[in-house]
Every structure is written in structure tokens, then in C-alpha cells.
Design an enzyme around this catalytic site. Structure first.
Site, PDB file in Angstrom:
ATOM      1  N   GLU A  34       0.835  -1.213   0.000  1.00  0.00           N
ATOM      2  CA  GLU A  34       0.000   0.000   0.000  1.00  0.00           C
ATOM      3  C   GLU A  34       0.861   1.251   0.000  1.00  0.00           C
ATOM      4  O   GLU A  34       1.785   1.374   0.801  1.00  0.00           O
ATOM      5  CB  GLU A  34      -0.911  -0.012   1.235  1.00  0.00           C
ATOM      6  CG  GLU A  34      -2.273   0.551   0.963  1.00  0.00           C
ATOM      7  CD  GLU A  34      -3.045  -0.255  -0.074  1.00  0.00           C
ATOM      8  OE1 GLU A  34      -3.196   0.240  -1.206  1.00  0.00           O
ATOM      9  OE2 GLU A  34      -3.488  -1.365   0.245  1.00  0.00           O
ATOM     10  N   THR A  36       2.994   1.983  -2.088  1.00  0.00           N
ATOM     11  CA  THR A  36       4.339   1.663  -2.592  1.00  0.00           C
ATOM     12  C   THR A  36       4.462   1.956  -4.081  1.00  0.00           C
ATOM     13  O   THR A  36       5.572   2.131  -4.576  1.00  0.00           O
ATOM     14  CB  THR A  36       4.667   0.175  -2.359  1.00  0.00           C
ATOM     15  OG1 THR A  36       3.563  -0.612  -2.833  1.00  0.00           O
ATOM     16  CG2 THR A  36       4.891  -0.123  -0.891  1.00  0.00           C
ATOM     17  N   ASP A  37       3.325   2.032  -4.790  1.00  0.00           N
ATOM     18  CA  ASP A  37       3.410   2.119  -6.256  1.00  0.00           C
ATOM     19  C   ASP A  37       4.094   3.402  -6.717  1.00  0.00           C
ATOM     20  O   ASP A  37       4.934   3.378  -7.613  1.00  0.00           O
ATOM     21  CB  ASP A  37       2.038   1.937  -6.915  1.00  0.00           C
ATOM     22  CG  ASP A  37       0.990   2.947  -6.488  1.00  0.00           C
ATOM     23  OD1 ASP A  37       1.189   3.638  -5.463  1.00  0.00           O
ATOM     24  OD2 ASP A  37      -0.049   3.030  -7.171  1.00  0.00           O
ATOM     25  N   ALA A 125     -15.320   2.879  -3.776  1.00  0.00           N
ATOM     26  CA  ALA A 125     -14.927   1.897  -2.763  1.00  0.00           C
ATOM     27  C   ALA A 125     -13.447   1.554  -2.845  1.00  0.00           C
ATOM     28  O   ALA A 125     -12.958   0.720  -2.094  1.00  0.00           O
ATOM     29  CB  ALA A 125     -15.766   0.625  -2.922  1.00  0.00           C
ATOM     30  N   LEU A 127     -11.959   0.174  -5.495  1.00  0.00           N
ATOM     31  CA  LEU A 127     -11.785  -1.072  -6.246  1.00  0.00           C
ATOM     32  C   LEU A 127     -11.492  -0.803  -7.722  1.00  0.00           C
ATOM     33  O   LEU A 127     -11.610  -1.678  -8.559  1.00  0.00           O
ATOM     34  CB  LEU A 127     -13.024  -1.963  -6.095  1.00  0.00           C
ATOM     35  CG  LEU A 127     -13.358  -2.351  -4.648  1.00  0.00           C
ATOM     36  CD1 LEU A 127     -14.612  -3.207  -4.591  1.00  0.00           C
ATOM     37  CD2 LEU A 127     -12.185  -3.086  -3.991  1.00  0.00           C
ATOM     38  N   SER A 130     -12.512   3.288 -12.124  1.00  0.00           N
ATOM     39  CA  SER A 130     -12.021   4.173 -13.192  1.00  0.00           C
ATOM     40  C   SER A 130     -10.974   3.468 -14.051  1.00  0.00           C
ATOM     41  O   SER A 130     -11.014   3.558 -15.285  1.00  0.00           O
ATOM     42  CB  SER A 130     -11.458   5.474 -12.605  1.00  0.00           C
ATOM     43  OG  SER A 130     -10.406   5.214 -11.704  1.00  0.00           O
ATOM     44  N   ASP A 174      -3.359  -0.001 -10.838  1.00  0.00           N
ATOM     45  CA  ASP A 174      -4.765  -0.307 -11.094  1.00  0.00           C
ATOM     46  C   ASP A 174      -5.001  -0.693 -12.548  1.00  0.00           C
ATOM     47  O   ASP A 174      -5.706  -1.660 -12.851  1.00  0.00           O
ATOM     48  CB  ASP A 174      -5.637   0.894 -10.733  1.00  0.00           C
ATOM     49  CG  ASP A 174      -5.512   1.284  -9.277  1.00  0.00           C
ATOM     50  OD1 ASP A 174      -4.942   0.498  -8.497  1.00  0.00           O
ATOM     51  OD2 ASP A 174      -5.983   2.374  -8.910  1.00  0.00           O
TER      52      ASP A 174
END
Length: 383
Positions: A34, A36-37, A125, A127, A130, A174
């Protein structure tokens, strides 16, 4: 009626013809890794069986015509031969326009298209509804016109559209997991090189996402602050990103850093190590170790990165009290509300559902949770 049937039906009704193809692109949940990207680090997401579906057909002109089935069939029409600018009213249309514009900037050779878009990725949420939409639009045009674009390129195109056209700062995770997800696997992603490794998920294990329904206040401003703090720490160490700081070096001189910046850096550096260990634990079917790593991740987000809120912490504790060391649970996403992710044996799902329903509202101001039982799913492609 399935999403595919729904979009095909609307396509037939609106355009008086059959669609050429239907494609899909999934949402995602991040198991661990989390914040980290954007530090060039590692993440371990899986695609989920909630997705954006597009039925589409070629046109013999240079118009893109889009219908949003989830927004009462709102319609957007724009030309490929005129400058593509944000829509004056519809926010959803900007994601479509941005993807198309950035495909043009990649010198992709395509003509007009009719698109009907529908999705069931929960919005707001965390998830990645987009990213699912961006990858789906790119995949639709790629499939219609046989564009020579890889999954990584479609993901990068979606990220560019979101960053530069929509104006929302996001990492690459994502879009990449939506494009490249593999059924029954998580994907270890190196956010610097974009190299990926498919990690098998143990059989009979549920991926449970629980939305706290705590609205994610402060998330944009706090996200930007955390990002600046991480960049400040990287400058202190004289490296491009915190990915390049070895834990031993960090712990030897962390006292020289601003105390708050040190806490932020400690989270990212330790989270990268946890994510690599988690990929190995998951591949080995070691749910006990996976659970420990997820617990450490949550504690680090709570105490060092300071992005959790009390109802989320309590929700994690409630789930952990049921699953023990048979799985793991942590907050997932940007923070300050949103969802938790839990991995557990299928046979514990109903007990977790019941216990959360009984105990959580007392800690959330009466808000009830929303419970999703997911499977790790395939990435974008024909539907």
C-alpha cells in the site's frame, strides 16, 4: 441479465444493429503493498469478478459515440478529427475521451466506433472502477481495429488519460492488473520496471472485500502530503525513490530524518519487503505467514503512515478474531475509510459475515458494511 446481455441489448436498441464484439476489463483489490506504487515499489493485487463491459461496433466515419448504460443511457459524441477536450457536463465521458485522445497520441490508427458501457465495479470503494473503464475502452478500440498494443501499453495509456486528461494522480497498479490479471492468481508487480509475476492463490480460499461505508474524507489532500513526504525522504537518502533504500541503511540513520517523514519512509520501505515476502508465502500456500504480513501491513498503515480510521481498525480486528491464523486481513486502498481485504478459507466466510454484521455498526456510527466475496479473475479481453 448479464452485463454482456445488457450492453448488447442497449446497443441493438440505440443503434439498430448488432454489436461487433463485447469486451470486459475487471476491477481489482490489492492484497498487500500500500502506497508503494508511486515509490517505484512492489504491489500484489488481483483482478476481481466485478468489471466494466463494453459492446462495440465499428463506424464508417470518424465519430466516437458512447452510451453510458449506468447513467440512464447518457450519450456522448465526439470527432476523432477535432481536438478532444473534457466534456462540459459528464464526468464519466472524460475517462472515455482521455483514453481515446491518448491512443491518438500513441499514433494508433483507428476509426469511429459506437460503444455501450456498463459496469458493476462498486464506485468510490477503492476497487478501481475508473481504471477498469479506461482499460475497457482501450481494449475495445484495440480489439475492433487490431491495434498493435500490448496489455502494458493499454495500461499505461489508461494511466496517462487519468493523470493528464481527467486530472487525477494515480500510480500504474490499477490499470496494469486490470489489463494483465490472471484467473486464480495474484500479480506481483514491480512498479519501476512494470515486470510482473503471476502468483497462484491457494485453492478454496475466498477473497473477501468489506466496504466500511466510511466516506473517504481527506484522501486527496492527505495522499498528496504523503507523496511529498516520501519524496522528501528519497531526497534525504540521495536516491530516485524509496524503493532504492535498503532497510538496514534506513534503520541505521532514521533518527536524522524529520520524525514524521521517517515514519512515512519506514512504512514504504518495510511494506516493500513485506510484499515480496507475501508473494512467496501465497505461492507456497502459507496462509499463516500471509496473515502475519497482512497484519504487519495494517499496523504500519495505522501507526507509521497514519491513513486508517478507528472504524476501519475495528473492522479489521473483528474479522481477525474469526479467522485467526487461517488467513489475513488489512485495510486496502488509499485510506481514511473505504475497504478492507481479507483472505480466508471458504468455510469461514459466513461466520465472518455474521460476526461483522453483529459487531461492526456499534463502532461505525450505525453504518452497515457491504460485503463482497470475490474470485481472482482474468484481465481484460473478449467477453
Amino acid at each position: 441479465m448479464s452485463l454482456k446481455q445488457h450492453t448488447q441489448t442497449i446497443f441493438r436498441q440505440q443503434f439498430d444493429r448488432e454489436s461487433d464484439i463485447t469486451i470486459k476489463a475487471p476491477g481489482r483489490v490489492n492484497l498487500i503493498g500500500e502506497h508503494t506504487d508511486y515509490n517505484d515499489g512492489f504491489v500484489l493485487p488481483c483482478a476481481i469478478n466485478y468489471e466494466t463491459v463494453i459492446s462495440c461496433g465499428k463506424r464508417d466515419d470518424r465519430q466516437i459515440r458512447v452510451i453510458a448504460a449506468d447513467y440512464e443511457n447518457q450519450q456522448d459524441i465526439f470527432s476523432l478529427d477535432a481536438p478532444i477536450v473534457p466534456h462540459p457536463e459528464y464526468r464519466w465521458a472524460d475517462y472515455v475521451r482521455g483514453v481515446v485522445k491518448h491512443l491518438q497520441m500513441r499514433n494508433a490508427d483507428f476509426g469511429g466506433a459506437d460503444l455501450v458501457i456498463c459496469g458493476n465495479v462498486p464506485q468510490g470503494a477503492g476497487l478501481s472502477s475508473s481504471a477498469s473503464l479506461e482499460v475497457a475502452v482501450g481494449q475495445a478500440l484495440q480489439s475492433l481495429y487490431q491495434l498493435p498494443l500490448s496489455g502494458v501499453e493499454l495500461a499505461l495509456n489508461g494511466q496517462e488519460a487519468e493523470n493528464q486528461f481527467v486530472g487525477c494522480n494515480c500510480g500504474i497498479m490499477d490499470q496494469l492488473i486490470s489489463a494483465l490479471g490472471k484467473k486464480d492468481h495474484a500479480l506481483l508487480i514491480d512498479c519501476r520496471t512494470l515486470e510482473t509475476r503471476a502468483v497462484p492463490m491457494p485453492e478454496n480460499m475466498a477473497v473477501v472485500i468489506i466496504n466500511s461505508n466510511i466516506q473517504r474524507g481527506l484522501v486527496d489532500s492527505e495522499y498528496n502530503t504523503r507523496r511529498q513526504q516520501c519524496e522528501a525522504a528519497a531526497r534525504f537518502f540521495g536516491v530516485k525513490a524509496l524503493r532504492d533504500v535498503e532497510p538496514s541503511l534506513f534503520f541505521s540513520i532514521q533518527d536524522e530524518l524529520d520524525p514524521v517523514v521517517a515514519k512515512r519512509a519506514r512504512h514504504v520501505i518495510s511494506e516493500n519487503a513485506r510484499t515480496l515476502a507475501a508473494a512467496d508465502a501465497l505461492a507456497a500456500g502459507n496462509l499463516k505467514l500471509m496473515g502475519q504480513l497482512m497484519q504487519e501491513s495494517h499496523i504500519s498503515m495505522r501507526d507509521d503512515f497514519e491513513i486508517t480510521v478507528p472504524p476501519i481498525d475495528r473492522l479489521v480486528e473483528i474479522v481477525k478474531s474469526v479467522i485467526g491464523d487461517q488467513g489475513g486481513v488489512r485495510m486496502t486502498g488509499g485510506g481514511f475509510g473505504g475497504c478492507i481485504i481479507a483472505l480466508m478459507p471458504l468455510e469461514l466466510v459466513e461466520q465472518v459475515r455474521t460476526t461483522v454484521a453483529q459487531e461492526y455498526p456499534a463502532h461505525s456510527g450505525g453504518k452497515k458494511e457491504t460485503f463482497y466475496v470475490c474470485q481472482a479473475s482474468q484481465g481484460a479481453g473478449l467477453c
